[in-house]
Write an enzyme that holds these catalytic residues in place. Structure first.
Site, mmCIF file in Angstrom:
data_model
loop_
_atom_site.group_PDB
_atom_site.id
_atom_site.type_symbol
_atom_site.label_atom_id
_atom_site.label_comp_id
_atom_site.label_asym_id
_atom_site.label_seq_id
_atom_site.Cartn_x
_atom_site.Cartn_y
_atom_site.Cartn_z
ATOM 1 N N MET A 97 0.839 -1.208 0.000
ATOM 2 C CA MET A 97 0.000 0.000 0.000
ATOM 3 C C MET A 97 0.857 1.234 0.000
ATOM 4 O O MET A 97 0.468 2.192 -0.091
ATOM 5 C CB MET A 97 -0.936 0.019 1.189
ATOM 6 C CG MET A 97 -1.858 1.196 1.225
ATOM 7 S SD MET A 97 -3.008 1.140 2.592
ATOM 8 C CE MET A 97 -1.926 1.244 3.982
ATOM 9 N N THR A 154 2.647 -5.338 -0.885
ATOM 10 C CA THR A 154 3.651 -4.367 -1.314
ATOM 11 C C THR A 154 4.583 -5.101 -2.271
ATOM 12 O O THR A 154 5.213 -6.085 -1.888
ATOM 13 C CB THR A 154 4.466 -3.815 -0.131
ATOM 14 O OG1 THR A 154 3.556 -3.323 0.866
ATOM 15 C CG2 THR A 154 5.377 -2.680 -0.571
ATOM 16 N N THR A 177 -3.203 -5.481 5.940
ATOM 17 C CA THR A 177 -2.098 -6.412 5.743
ATOM 18 C C THR A 177 -1.248 -5.962 4.560
ATOM 19 O O THR A 177 -1.736 -5.350 3.612
ATOM 20 C CB THR A 177 -2.601 -7.835 5.460
ATOM 21 O OG1 THR A 177 -3.287 -7.864 4.200
ATOM 22 C CG2 THR A 177 -3.531 -8.309 6.566
ATOM 23 N N GLU A 178 0.033 -6.279 4.636
ATOM 24 C CA GLU A 178 0.957 -6.050 3.529
ATOM 25 C C GLU A 178 1.891 -7.262 3.446
ATOM 26 O O GLU A 178 2.648 -7.525 4.383
ATOM 27 C CB GLU A 178 1.780 -4.775 3.756
ATOM 28 C CG GLU A 178 0.977 -3.493 3.795
ATOM 29 C CD GLU A 178 0.453 -3.059 2.436
ATOM 30 O OE1 GLU A 178 0.855 -3.663 1.417
ATOM 31 O OE2 GLU A 178 -0.353 -2.123 2.400
ATOM 32 N N VAL A 179 1.801 -8.002 2.361
ATOM 33 C CA VAL A 179 2.684 -9.141 2.137
ATOM 34 C C VAL A 179 3.543 -8.850 0.915
ATOM 35 O O VAL A 179 3.123 -8.091 0.025
ATOM 36 C CB VAL A 179 1.871 -10.446 1.976
ATOM 37 C CG1 VAL A 179 1.082 -10.459 0.682
ATOM 38 C CG2 VAL A 179 2.764 -11.671 2.091
#
Length: 321
Positions: A1, A188, A286-288
């Protein structure tokens, strides 16, 4: 993001110097530049096949409803939501959103996977509501922005005319005040640094400042409503599936201070982020990192599912307590 216009956290040398092919440096885009950008966007996958076909398989077990349509010229996309048939007053209500940025694949597939594999397990205890793909035009073109070169995840504001957030806000409006939690599923990626941040700089007439990308999973909390115990519970569940991002030498992730291990904070409401939409006490984004050599696409999806289940478990635990 991505934090807007701030450096992030894997070496900037990993990405080539950015010079965006549209616009004049230092000058914001006008309609001609937006049209030029749009002409470069090519449909690369099918929303009907990848999302709607999966949703159709869920109709026998769950309450599937259309909550509007995104329409750009001849391109029309039916927006779908999924919830338990056992919806009942008195249970905690939790919103799960995926695909606010259409190119963030594991968010969409993770939201659908949660319903497929775990929806029934929670159906009699939680009023969960899943919007698996908020931005179908972006999904098909593997694009962060919508058709108008607008970031939907900066557009969750009252009275917005941006189609994707406006439709989601209308969906949840009758439930305002009922949400215990909201989890918004994101990624990301390396293209954030090689394509999307250079594009943002060009569109806005600003200089591009190279940054870095965190290697691993992390969460975004709300600066105005921090909930560290909640974020910790989600990360502990995800850590059983994939690795958690470590901070850079400044103790930052993607240009923001790491407030707790694996957690940063953004001003959700001020930035118009999806995470601000419900006003829930417990929110997380969430950011994976799907481009990591240490993970796989399947692991990224599993991490998103683990995060959703952890949110529901935490809410149920709070209710029991």
């Amino acid at each position: 993001m991505l934090a807007p216009s701030t450096p992030s956290a894997a070496p900037a040398s990993a990405f080539p110097p950015a010079s965006y092919p549209i616009g004049t440096p230092g000058q914001p885009w006008g309609p001609a530049e937006v049209a030029q950008w749009r002409a470069r966007q090519v449909r690369q996958r099918s929303y009907a096949q990848d999302v709607l076909a999966v949703v159709d398989t869920l109709r026998e077990r769950f309450d599937v409803r259309s909550y509007g349509e995104v329409a750009y010229g001849d391109d029309r996309y039916a927006l779908q939501s999924i919830r338990p048939r056992q919806w009942a007053a008195g249970r905690p209500t939790v919103l799960v959103t995926g695909g606010v940025h259409g190119y963030e694949t594991s968010g969409v597939l993770g939201a659908l996977r949660f319903v497929q594999e775990h929806g029934e397990r929670y159906a009699e205890r939680v009023n969960w509501l899943v919007a698996p793909c908020v931005s179908p035009w972006g999904w098909e073109r593997i694009q962060r922005w919508n058709h108008d070169a607008i970031d939907p995840n900066r557009s969750f504001r009252p009275g917005t005319t941006v189609q994707e957030p406006a439709a989601l806000l209308a969906l949840i409006a009758p439930l305002q005040g009922q949400f215990a939690a909201h989890i918004d599923l994101h990624e990301t990626t390396d293209t954030d640094e090689s394509e999307y941040r250079p594009a943002v700089a060009a569109r806005d007439g600003k200089a591009f400042v190279p940054g870095t990308i965190p290697d691993g999973f992390y969460l975004v909390d709300d600066t105005e409503n921090p909930q560290p115990a909640f974020q910790k519970a989600v990360l502990e569940a995800v850590a059983k599936v994939t690795h958690i991002a470590l901070p850079d030498e400044k103790n930052e992730l993607i240009g923001s201070p790491m407030t707790e291990p694996g957690v940063i904070r953004y001003e959700l409401t001020a930035w118009g982020l999806c995470g601000s939409a419900t006003g829930a006490r417990y929110t997380t984004t969430t950011e994976v990192y799907p481009d990591s050599a240490r993970t796989t696409p399947e692991e990224c999806i599993a991490a998103q599912v683990a995060a959703v289940c952890a949110v529901l478990d935490f809410v149920l635990g709070q209710q029991a307590g």
